[in-house]
Write a protein that holds these residues in place. Sequence first.
Motif, PDB file in Angstrom:
ATOM      1  N   ASP A   1       0.832  -1.206   0.000  1.00  0.00           N
ATOM      2  CA  ASP A   1       0.000   0.000   0.000  1.00  0.00           C
ATOM      3  C   ASP A   1       0.869   1.260   0.000  1.00  0.00           C
ATOM      4  OD1 ASP A   1      -2.445   1.219  -0.116  1.00  0.00           O
ATOM      5  OD2 ASP A   1      -3.085   0.658   1.911  1.00  0.00           O
ATOM      6  N   LEU A   2       1.895   1.268   0.832  1.00  0.00           N
ATOM      7  CA  LEU A   2       2.812   2.413   0.894  1.00  0.00           C
ATOM      8  C   LEU A   2       3.583   2.567  -0.416  1.00  0.00           C
ATOM      9  CD1 LEU A   2       4.210   1.869   4.497  1.00  0.00           C
ATOM     10  CD2 LEU A   2       2.833   3.834   3.756  1.00  0.00           C
ATOM     11  N   ILE A   3       4.017   1.459  -0.981  1.00  0.00           N
ATOM     12  CA  ILE A   3       4.789   1.511  -2.227  1.00  0.00           C
ATOM     13  C   ILE A   3       3.940   2.034  -3.380  1.00  0.00           C
ATOM     14  CG2 ILE A   3       5.939   0.046  -3.945  1.00  0.00           C
ATOM     15  CD1 ILE A   3       6.869  -1.668  -1.480  1.00  0.00           C
ATOM     16  N   LEU A   4       2.651   1.680  -3.390  1.00  0.00           N
ATOM     17  CA  LEU A   4       1.766   2.168  -4.457  1.00  0.00           C
ATOM     18  C   LEU A   4       1.583   3.689  -4.405  1.00  0.00           C
ATOM     19  CD1 LEU A   4      -0.997  -0.593  -4.525  1.00  0.00           C
ATOM     20  CD2 LEU A   4       0.638  -0.052  -6.338  1.00  0.00           C
ATOM     21  N   SER A   5       1.732   4.269  -3.236  1.00  0.00           N
ATOM     22  CA  SER A   5       1.563   5.724  -3.118  1.00  0.00           C
ATOM     23  C   SER A   5       2.885   6.477  -3.254  1.00  0.00           C
ATOM     24  CB  SER A   5       0.924   6.066  -1.769  1.00  0.00           C
ATOM     25  OG  SER A   5       1.772   5.678  -0.698  1.00  0.00           O
ATOM     26  N   TYR A   6       3.974   5.747  -3.474  1.00  0.00           N
ATOM     27  CA  TYR A   6       5.304   6.345  -3.555  1.00  0.00           C
ATOM     28  C   TYR A   6       5.587   6.782  -4.984  1.00  0.00           C
ATOM     29  CZ  TYR A   6      10.455   6.404  -3.463  1.00  0.00           C
ATOM     30  OH  TYR A   6      11.775   6.750  -3.580  1.00  0.00           O
ATOM     31  N   ASP A   7       6.077   8.002  -5.171  1.00  0.00           N
ATOM     32  CA  ASP A   7       6.353   8.502  -6.521  1.00  0.00           C
ATOM     33  C   ASP A   7       7.836   8.710  -6.777  1.00  0.00           C
ATOM     34  OD1 ASP A   7       6.834  10.687  -4.927  1.00  0.00           O
ATOM     35  OD2 ASP A   7       5.408  12.027  -5.935  1.00  0.00           O
ATOM     36  N   GLY A   8       8.682   8.078  -5.975  1.00  0.00           N
ATOM     37  CA  GLY A   8      10.124   8.213  -6.150  1.00  0.00           C
ATOM     38  C   GLY A   8      10.662   7.334  -7.261  1.00  0.00           C
ATOM     39  N   PRO A   9      11.960   7.381  -7.506  1.00  0.00           N
ATOM     40  CA  PRO A   9      12.554   6.704  -8.665  1.00  0.00           C
ATOM     41  C   PRO A   9      12.925   5.244  -8.445  1.00  0.00           C
ATOM     42  CG  PRO A   9      14.217   8.013  -7.548  1.00  0.00           C
ATOM     43  CD  PRO A   9      12.921   8.255  -6.807  1.00  0.00           C
ATOM     44  N   GLU A  10      13.069   4.804  -7.190  1.00  0.00           N
ATOM     45  CA  GLU A  10      13.603   3.460  -6.970  1.00  0.00           C
ATOM     46  C   GLU A  10      12.668   2.387  -7.524  1.00  0.00           C
ATOM     47  OE1 GLU A  10      15.550   6.100  -3.975  1.00  0.00           O
ATOM     48  OE2 GLU A  10      13.487   5.787  -4.635  1.00  0.00           O
ATOM     49  N   ALA A  11      13.256   1.452  -8.271  1.00  0.00           N
ATOM     50  CA  ALA A  11      12.459   0.418  -8.914  1.00  0.00           C
ATOM     51  C   ALA A  11      12.482  -0.892  -8.154  1.00  0.00           C
ATOM     52  CB  ALA A  11      12.941   0.192 -10.343  1.00  0.00           C
ATOM     53  N   VAL A  12      13.416  -1.060  -7.204  1.00  0.00           N
ATOM     54  CA  VAL A  12      13.529  -2.290  -6.425  1.00  0.00           C
ATOM     55  C   VAL A  12      13.504  -1.930  -4.949  1.00  0.00           C
ATOM     56  CG1 VAL A  12      14.972  -4.278  -5.872  1.00  0.00           C
ATOM     57  CG2 VAL A  12      14.861  -3.451  -8.225  1.00  0.00           C
TER      58      VAL A  12
END
Length: 307
Positions: free
Chosen positions: A220-231
């Motif tokens: 849920d937190l990752i879905l709302s994250y707009d940063g560049p990290e892909a892993v």
Amino acid sequence: MKKMVITGVNGFIGRHAKEYFEKEYEITGLDLAANYSGEREPDDTMTYYQCNMSQESAEMAAIFTGVQPDVILHCAGSANVGASVVNPMADLDGNLHSLYQLLLALKSFEKRPEIIFLSSAGVYGNPRQLPVRESDVAAPMSPYGLHKHMGEELCEYYNRIHGYHIRSIRIFSAYGNGLRKQLLWDIYQKYQNTGRIELFGTGEETRDFIHVSDIMRAIDLILSYDGPEAVINVANGEEVSIRELAEIYAEKLGAPQNIVSFNGAVKEGDPRNWRADISLLRKLGYEKQMELSDGIAAYVDWAKAQD
């Protein structure tokens, strides 16, 4: 309401994802099985499609065209290290071909959904140092870990070349109610059959355990994250020995700790020690909510109810 597709919705994490996200998203589930096997049957809260994802990019493309998903959680695939050693081609088919077909099915879409690819700590193999960071060199020890790493590379390629929005999450040792394989299920079956808990290894091997409910919050937190990290590592950043886990398990069973023993044998593909660096996940606001002892107690109650 936003729309989410969950592949492998009949699997352990897929079922939990469906139940966690159904209040926020309109869910469409895909799986190999003919029917959904969740806690509620029949289940009219989700549109369900039987689909062989390793072969059916055209069928998936038609489903995606009809759904127009905002989010895809790609939970489909094998999660069995031992089986990948015995039959690596089947693991390749389940873990890599299904991902490739999914990405091909979306290639002509103007809309680019957010995609979460469930990777694994298996990509790290035996880390040279702990805690292991996302930037550390991958060194998989099993076909399973290798294929997950190949999947990550495929996602990075589609992000870079085709403008996809995919994050690969490296899940460490997941556990929780509903998991009918791996260590916690194996312990229960051995106790039921023999009254003892005899396990592989020395007991000093360590893992970074994370309850499935905490995995859902992390996603849920990752879905709302707009940063560049892909892993992103998904774990608790805590190193727990297999012996400690087994002794907690014995306590929750109401059994003495001396029923726990280890045979010293090493299973091919199993790493020695894991502990994740979860600095990035913490930056997103993650905090563990399920203590290991509480999670094991809940699992024991669930396993007893299956008898």
